[in-house]
Design a protein around this motif. Sequence first.
Motif, PDB file in Angstrom:
ATOM      1  N   PRO A   1       0.797  -1.230   0.000  1.00 61.30           N
ATOM      2  CA  PRO A   1       0.000   0.000   0.000  1.00 61.30           C
ATOM      3  C   PRO A   1       0.832   1.283   0.000  1.00 61.30           C
ATOM      4  O   PRO A   1       0.504   2.232  -0.722  1.00 61.30           O
ATOM      5  N   TYR A   2       1.894   1.320   0.791  1.00 67.31           N
ATOM      6  CA  TYR A   2       2.675   2.561   0.865  1.00 67.31           C
ATOM      7  C   TYR A   2       3.505   2.762  -0.399  1.00 67.31           C
ATOM      8  O   TYR A   2       3.655   3.892  -0.882  1.00 67.31           O
ATOM      9  N   ALA A   3       4.050   1.678  -0.957  1.00 68.86           N
ATOM     10  CA  ALA A   3       4.808   1.803  -2.202  1.00 68.86           C
ATOM     11  C   ALA A   3       3.891   2.259  -3.339  1.00 68.86           C
ATOM     12  O   ALA A   3       4.293   3.073  -4.185  1.00 68.86           O
ATOM     13  N   LEU A   4       2.664   1.765  -3.376  1.00 70.79           N
ATOM     14  CA  LEU A   4       1.718   2.183  -4.413  1.00 70.79           C
ATOM     15  C   LEU A   4       1.344   3.661  -4.252  1.00 70.79           C
ATOM     16  O   LEU A   4       1.283   4.415  -5.229  1.00 70.79           O
ATOM     17  N   GLN A   5       1.094   4.082  -3.000  1.00 72.78           N
ATOM     18  CA  GLN A   5       0.788   5.495  -2.776  1.00 72.78           C
ATOM     19  C   GLN A   5       1.981   6.377  -3.128  1.00 72.78           C
ATOM     20  O   GLN A   5       1.815   7.493  -3.647  1.00 72.78           O
TER      21      GLN A   5
ATOM     22  N   LEU B   1      -4.234  -0.312  -5.774  1.00 76.47           N
ATOM     23  CA  LEU B   1      -4.288  -0.018  -4.337  1.00 76.47           C
ATOM     24  C   LEU B   1      -5.597  -0.501  -3.721  1.00 76.47           C
ATOM     25  O   LEU B   1      -5.614  -1.005  -2.592  1.00 76.47           O
ATOM     26  N   VAL B   2      -6.682  -0.374  -4.456  1.00 78.15           N
ATOM     27  CA  VAL B   2      -7.985  -0.852  -3.969  1.00 78.15           C
ATOM     28  C   VAL B   2      -7.947  -2.353  -3.707  1.00 78.15           C
ATOM     29  O   VAL B   2      -8.558  -2.848  -2.752  1.00 78.15           O
ATOM     30  N   LYS B   3      -7.213  -3.074  -4.544  1.00 82.65           N
ATOM     31  CA  LYS B   3      -7.125  -4.526  -4.365  1.00 82.65           C
ATOM     32  C   LYS B   3      -6.226  -4.898  -3.189  1.00 82.65           C
ATOM     33  O   LYS B   3      -6.498  -5.850  -2.458  1.00 82.65           O
ATOM     34  N   VAL B   4      -5.138  -4.145  -3.016  1.00 87.64           N
ATOM     35  CA  VAL B   4      -4.170  -4.455  -1.960  1.00 87.64           C
ATOM     36  C   VAL B   4      -4.656  -3.988  -0.592  1.00 87.64           C
ATOM     37  O   VAL B   4      -4.494  -4.681   0.416  1.00 87.64           O
ATOM     38  N   ALA B   5      -5.242  -2.785  -0.550  1.00 85.14           N
ATOM     39  CA  ALA B   5      -5.709  -2.205   0.718  1.00 85.14           C
ATOM     40  C   ALA B   5      -7.076  -1.572   0.500  1.00 85.14           C
ATOM     41  O   ALA B   5      -7.208  -0.343   0.463  1.00 85.14           O
ATOM     42  N   PRO B   6      -8.108  -2.398   0.353  1.00 82.65           N
ATOM     43  CA  PRO B   6      -9.439  -1.857   0.053  1.00 82.65           C
ATOM     44  C   PRO B   6      -9.975  -0.990   1.178  1.00 82.65           C
ATOM     45  O   PRO B   6      -9.905  -1.346   2.348  1.00 82.65           O
ATOM     46  N   SER B   7     -10.479   0.166   0.817  1.00 82.03           N
ATOM     47  CA  SER B   7     -11.130   1.056   1.775  1.00 82.03           C
ATOM     48  C   SER B   7     -11.947   2.072   0.997  1.00 82.03           C
ATOM     49  O   SER B   7     -11.612   2.402  -0.152  1.00 82.03           O
ATOM     50  N   PRO B   8     -13.031   2.593   1.586  1.00 83.54           N
ATOM     51  CA  PRO B   8     -13.838   3.593   0.883  1.00 83.54           C
ATOM     52  C   PRO B   8     -13.068   4.867   0.575  1.00 83.54           C
ATOM     53  O   PRO B   8     -13.354   5.543  -0.415  1.00 83.54           O
ATOM     54  N   VAL B   9     -12.092   5.218   1.414  1.00 85.85           N
ATOM     55  CA  VAL B   9     -11.297   6.421   1.158  1.00 85.85           C
ATOM     56  C   VAL B   9     -10.448   6.236  -0.092  1.00 85.85           C
ATOM     57  O   VAL B   9     -10.336   7.148  -0.929  1.00 85.85           O
ATOM     58  N   VAL B  10      -9.856   5.060  -0.245  1.00 81.74           N
ATOM     59  CA  VAL B  10      -9.080   4.778  -1.458  1.00 81.74           C
ATOM     60  C   VAL B  10      -9.997   4.800  -2.673  1.00 81.74           C
ATOM     61  O   VAL B  10      -9.643   5.318  -3.742  1.00 81.74           O
ATOM     62  N   GLU B  11     -11.197   4.242  -2.531  1.00 75.24           N
ATOM     63  CA  GLU B  11     -12.175   4.270  -3.627  1.00 75.24           C
ATOM     64  C   GLU B  11     -12.514   5.707  -4.023  1.00 75.24           C
ATOM     65  O   GLU B  11     -12.658   6.017  -5.210  1.00 75.24           O
ATOM     66  N   LEU B  12     -12.640   6.576  -3.039  1.00 73.05           N
ATOM     67  CA  LEU B  12     -12.955   7.973  -3.321  1.00 73.05           C
ATOM     68  C   LEU B  12     -11.799   8.643  -4.073  1.00 73.05           C
ATOM     69  O   LEU B  12     -12.024   9.398  -5.030  1.00 73.05           O
TER      70      LEU B  12
END
Length: 415
Positions: free
Chosen positions: A292-296, A324-335
Amino acid sequence: MAVTEASSAVEAVYRIESARIIAGTVRIVRDVGIAEELAQDALVAALEQWPRTGVPDRPGAWLMATAKHRAIDLVRRKETYARKLAEAGRALEAVPAPDTADPDGIDDDLLRLIFTSCHPVLSTEARIALTLRLLGGLSTEEIARAFLATESAVAQRIVRAKRTLSRAAVPFEVPYGPERAARLGSVLDVIYLIFNEGYAATTGDDWLRPALCEDALRLARLLAGLMDREPEVHGLAALLELQASRTRARTGADGAPVLLADQNRSRWDQLLIRRGFAALERAHAAGGAPGPYALQAAIAACHARALRYADTDWTTIATLYGHLVKVAPSPVVELNRAVAVSMAEGPAAGLALADALAQDPALASYHLLPSVRGDLLRRLGRTEEARAAFVLAAGLTRNARERAMLLARAESVSR
């Protein structure tokens, strides 16, 4: 030597070395609270002696040796000395003489202290407070001011955290195997939370708190130096370097927030950008699928490479958010993905994704959801809906600067 000059030297050295001193001492006494007290005892001893004798050639080593010798004295005074000695083993024999440093093992002790401060037995708030106190070198007053809490509340939080670690008999160690992977995530999350609170304060009158960003960045660099084979550690360091590079451009002369699209990119710190790129390369070189952090960090790197907002590679950013949605799914990432998609494919595509999140209870009071919707509706020419969305977002945020900006955007849409 003048007392004031010696005092300034002591305070400066202690601020830099306190984490290492505590880490080296807790290995002997096996108690974070006692180790911190012993480190402060060494500070008092320096304040008493250095004005008379002068600052030692290696002041950090002097403080370390003083704290460790006091730790040994404490252990020897206890009735259970024989048991303590058996537990400590050879650690007591390896204590340096007062005039020498302990170059070997100190980094390992720091790593142990980081994992201890961020142990899952503590609440997130306690982990943050204890990490800033022991590893960031912040006083209780500074932590309270940074998070807009009362000093007494922060002090109690820190005391409870130390007590909890002691009661739970949390070992002073770096875990291995699956436990290490799980605990490392907690450590990285704590550092990221500290940075985020400085980067976009959740409450108060200031949009930025640069000191918190600097503390988190220092901790991330420290961790990257101690765990150079962990890709996500370098990923976090890269992300914070790249995000911090924009700090000067994120506020105007009056302290008001400046959105990414309006930032003067000549004010972005090129040194931090280069450091971020280098850390991202180290994350890739460490191997494995990006976390997640490397993707961000890769997303932040896309922004850093664009000389102008219009040059941003939104297609790549949208793709990275998909990963990132697949690795660390969260509504904030979706937004965030909705924003990227809106820039790559048009506002209608982004609005469809944002609207799908409207019923998610996790975002019920998240002000950035109506803020994003307001921007997408504005781009689609639906001005009345956009204005209402910005007003709703302003009512949800607890940051005064951000509220003023959102209300100004609502007024601008109305005009």
